[in-house]
Design an enzyme around this catalytic site. Structure first.
Site, PDB file in Angstrom:
ATOM      1  N   ILE A 157       0.772  -1.460  -0.038  1.00 31.74           N
ATOM      2  CA  ILE A 157      -0.193  -0.059  -0.100  1.00 31.74           C
ATOM      3  C   ILE A 157       0.926   1.255   0.004  1.00 31.74           C
ATOM      4  O   ILE A 157       0.590   2.180  -0.898  1.00 31.74           O
ATOM      5  CB  ILE A 157      -1.017  -0.032   1.193  1.00 31.74           C
ATOM      6  CG1 ILE A 157      -2.039  -1.299   1.312  1.00 31.74           C
ATOM      7  CG2 ILE A 157      -1.819   1.207   1.551  1.00 31.74           C
ATOM      8  CD1 ILE A 157      -2.763  -1.657   2.288  1.00 31.74           C
ATOM      9  N   ASP A 176      10.740   2.774   7.025  1.00 34.07           N
ATOM     10  CA  ASP A 176      10.142   1.302   7.101  1.00 34.07           C
ATOM     11  C   ASP A 176      11.316   0.377   7.686  1.00 34.07           C
ATOM     12  O   ASP A 176      12.521   0.483   6.782  1.00 34.07           O
ATOM     13  CB  ASP A 176       9.799   0.719   5.816  1.00 34.07           C
ATOM     14  CG  ASP A 176       9.131  -0.872   6.026  1.00 34.07           C
ATOM     15  OD1 ASP A 176       9.544  -1.462   6.689  1.00 34.07           O
ATOM     16  OD2 ASP A 176       8.110  -0.760   5.373  1.00 34.07           O
ATOM     17  N   ARG A 245      -4.386   0.913  10.808  1.00 35.70           N
ATOM     18  CA  ARG A 245      -5.294   0.076  11.859  1.00 35.70           C
ATOM     19  C   ARG A 245      -5.360   1.296  12.867  1.00 35.70           C
ATOM     20  O   ARG A 245      -4.595   2.146  13.143  1.00 35.70           O
ATOM     21  CB  ARG A 245      -4.667  -0.890  12.219  1.00 35.70           C
ATOM     22  CG  ARG A 245      -4.316  -2.135  11.379  1.00 35.70           C
ATOM     23  CD  ARG A 245      -5.815  -2.897  11.312  1.00 35.70           C
ATOM     24  NE  ARG A 245      -5.909  -3.892  10.687  1.00 35.70           N
ATOM     25  CZ  ARG A 245      -6.356  -4.256   9.604  1.00 35.70           C
ATOM     26  NH1 ARG A 245      -6.593  -2.694   8.932  1.00 35.70           N
ATOM     27  NH2 ARG A 245      -6.442  -5.197   8.683  1.00 35.70           N
ATOM     28  N   ASP A 269      -9.497   6.555   8.455  1.00 36.81           N
ATOM     29  CA  ASP A 269     -10.075   5.773   8.219  1.00 36.81           C
ATOM     30  C   ASP A 269     -10.638   4.674   9.124  1.00 36.81           C
ATOM     31  O   ASP A 269     -11.456   3.913   9.042  1.00 36.81           O
ATOM     32  CB  ASP A 269      -9.783   5.116   6.731  1.00 36.81           C
ATOM     33  CG  ASP A 269     -10.728   3.910   6.001  1.00 36.81           C
ATOM     34  OD1 ASP A 269     -11.781   4.199   6.020  1.00 36.81           O
ATOM     35  OD2 ASP A 269     -10.269   2.847   5.921  1.00 36.81           O
ATOM     36  N   GLU A 274     -13.480   1.205  17.290  1.00 40.44           N
ATOM     37  CA  GLU A 274     -14.487   0.668  16.149  1.00 40.44           C
ATOM     38  C   GLU A 274     -15.153  -0.490  16.876  1.00 40.44           C
ATOM     39  O   GLU A 274     -14.617  -1.387  17.548  1.00 40.44           O
ATOM     40  CB  GLU A 274     -13.483   0.231  15.084  1.00 40.44           C
ATOM     41  CG  GLU A 274     -12.975   1.402  14.243  1.00 40.44           C
ATOM     42  CD  GLU A 274     -12.206   0.824  13.010  1.00 40.44           C
ATOM     43  OE1 GLU A 274     -12.720  -0.432  12.399  1.00 40.44           O
ATOM     44  OE2 GLU A 274     -11.324   1.214  12.249  1.00 40.44           O
ATOM     45  N   HIS A 292     -13.891   2.936   7.905  1.00 44.40           N
ATOM     46  CA  HIS A 292     -13.201   1.774   7.614  1.00 44.40           C
ATOM     47  C   HIS A 292     -13.445   1.248   6.305  1.00 44.40           C
ATOM     48  O   HIS A 292     -13.928  -0.033   6.040  1.00 44.40           O
ATOM     49  CB  HIS A 292     -13.046   0.670   8.584  1.00 44.40           C
ATOM     50  CG  HIS A 292     -12.095  -0.023   8.723  1.00 44.40           C
ATOM     51  ND1 HIS A 292     -11.559  -0.678  10.098  1.00 44.40           N
ATOM     52  CD2 HIS A 292     -11.055  -0.559   7.581  1.00 44.40           C
ATOM     53  CE1 HIS A 292     -10.385  -1.431   9.571  1.00 44.40           C
ATOM     54  NE2 HIS A 292     -10.197  -1.379   8.224  1.00 44.40           N
ATOM     55  N   GLY A 294     -11.213   1.457   3.275  1.00 44.48           N
ATOM     56  CA  GLY A 294     -10.154   1.548   2.513  1.00 44.48           C
ATOM     57  C   GLY A 294     -10.179   0.778   1.134  1.00 44.48           C
ATOM     58  O   GLY A 294      -9.933   0.916   0.284  1.00 44.48           O
ATOM     59  N   ALA A 295     -10.613  -0.702   1.502  1.00 46.82           N
ATOM     60  CA  ALA A 295     -10.887  -1.609   0.383  1.00 46.82           C
ATOM     61  C   ALA A 295     -12.165  -1.770  -0.052  1.00 46.82           C
ATOM     62  O   ALA A 295     -12.186  -2.580  -0.828  1.00 46.82           O
ATOM     63  CB  ALA A 295     -10.425  -2.759   1.122  1.00 46.82           C
TER      64      ALA A 295
END
Length: 319
Positions: A157, A176, A245, A269, A274, A292, A294-295
């Site tokens: 992503i 990263d 997340r 998001d 949640e 939430h 995103g996908a």
């Protein structure tokens, strides 16, 4: 060969599985009734998204399970290691939704940069009577082109985010701990492309030098990744987006940073509580929010369904 898609499955996946002889059940079974349903119907494959929890007790109670599949990337709602110890295959679709999540990141960035999250609330209420005042209050928008975006997490992503950012003319920096260098290929509509190598940096450097920060990391096990100390490192007027997340950002520290002006705006998001986000988050005028999703594009769900079908057929050796 029964498959229970407890959180739903795209028609593409249902069709692909049905063609192979599977019976796909899409009835939503309540969490407390799930084990009994699986045993009664001799379910061999359980497919979930983020709503259904697949923990040790469920795994122990369902000896017929051979495959647990997650339609998406993160599998923090599944006890993955335990399932695999029990000989159950655990699969997911890590690349199917990358483009959709990356585009949502920029939806939030454009929204915050031009005050859309606030103007979309106020225009229906007072646009006819306070048009000039609203126009003045939203006159200080900013462009993304030429700005520096810091990507925290350069997996699939994060790399898709980098492609869009480079296409917009942004400077891309990244952090990263598992990726030293990412080679990004930006392909344009006419099939021309450019290749850009991005060397990752320590997180602190990315936080200090970014105009916009976007997070693409797993759920945190030991506290927040971004808290008060991290906000203090950032530029004044920074913007931050979290489409990874809930719990990656300390929401109380975020509210304080927004209220002080340290953070210009945020896009969320995902949330700590949640599916019941904090009221302070939901009502804040400087936060662009989505539930939430995103996908949640037609294209991503199509790819997720096909990917799950292919993996299930391969594991069970169905030609």
């Amino acid at each position: 060969m029964k498959v229970l898609a407890n959180d739903g499955l795209d028609p593409s996946g249902i069709g692909a599985l049905t063609e192979k002889g599977f019976e796909v059940i899409t009835a939503k079974v309540a969490q407390e009734q799930l084990a009994d349903y699986i045993n009664e119907h001799k379910i061999r494959t359980l497919l979930v998204r983020s709503a259904t929890q697949v923990r040790k007790d469920l795994i122990d109670r369902c000896p017929s399970l051979e495959i647990i599949g997650r339609g998406g990337v993160g599998m923090d709602n599944i006890d993955v290691d335990y399932a695999r110890e029990k000989g159950i295959h655990v699969i997911n679709t890590p690349s199917a939704s990358s483009e959709s999540v990356a585009e949502l990141v920029f939806a939030h960035l454009f929204s915050g940069a031009r005050f859309l999250q606030d103007s979309n609330r106020k225009m229906p209420v007072s646009g006819a009577t306070e048009f000039a005042a609203l126009k003045k209050s939203y006159a200080a928008g900013i462009e993304l082109k030429g700005k520096t975006i810091g990507i925290v997490g350069m997996g699939r992503i994060g790399q898709e985010v980098a492609k869009i950012a480079l296409g917009l003319g942004m400077r891309v920096i990244a952090a990263d701990s598992n990726v030293g260098k990412a080679s990004i290929k930006v392909t344009f509509y006419n099939k021309q492309f450019i290749n850009v190598d991005i060397e990752t940096e320590p997180l602190q450097e990315v936080l200090r030098h970014s105009d916009f920060i976007t997070l693409h990391v797993p759920a945190q096990k030991n506290g927040y990744m971004i808290g008060a100390a991290e906000f203090e490192m950032m530029k004044d007027g920074v913007a931050i987006v979290n489409c990874s997340r809930g719990g990656v950002i300390d929401e109380a520290a975020l509210i304080a940073a927004l209220d002080s002006g340290k953070v210009k705006f945020a896009g969320l998001d995902v949330f700590i509580n949640e599916p019941t986000p904090a009221e302070e988050i939901l009502s804040h005028p400087k936060i662009s929010m989505t539930p939430h999703t995103g996908a949640s594009t037609l294209e991503a769900q199509d790819r997720i369904g096909l990917s799950l079908a292919e993996q299930i057929s391969s594991i069970l050796q169905i030609q």
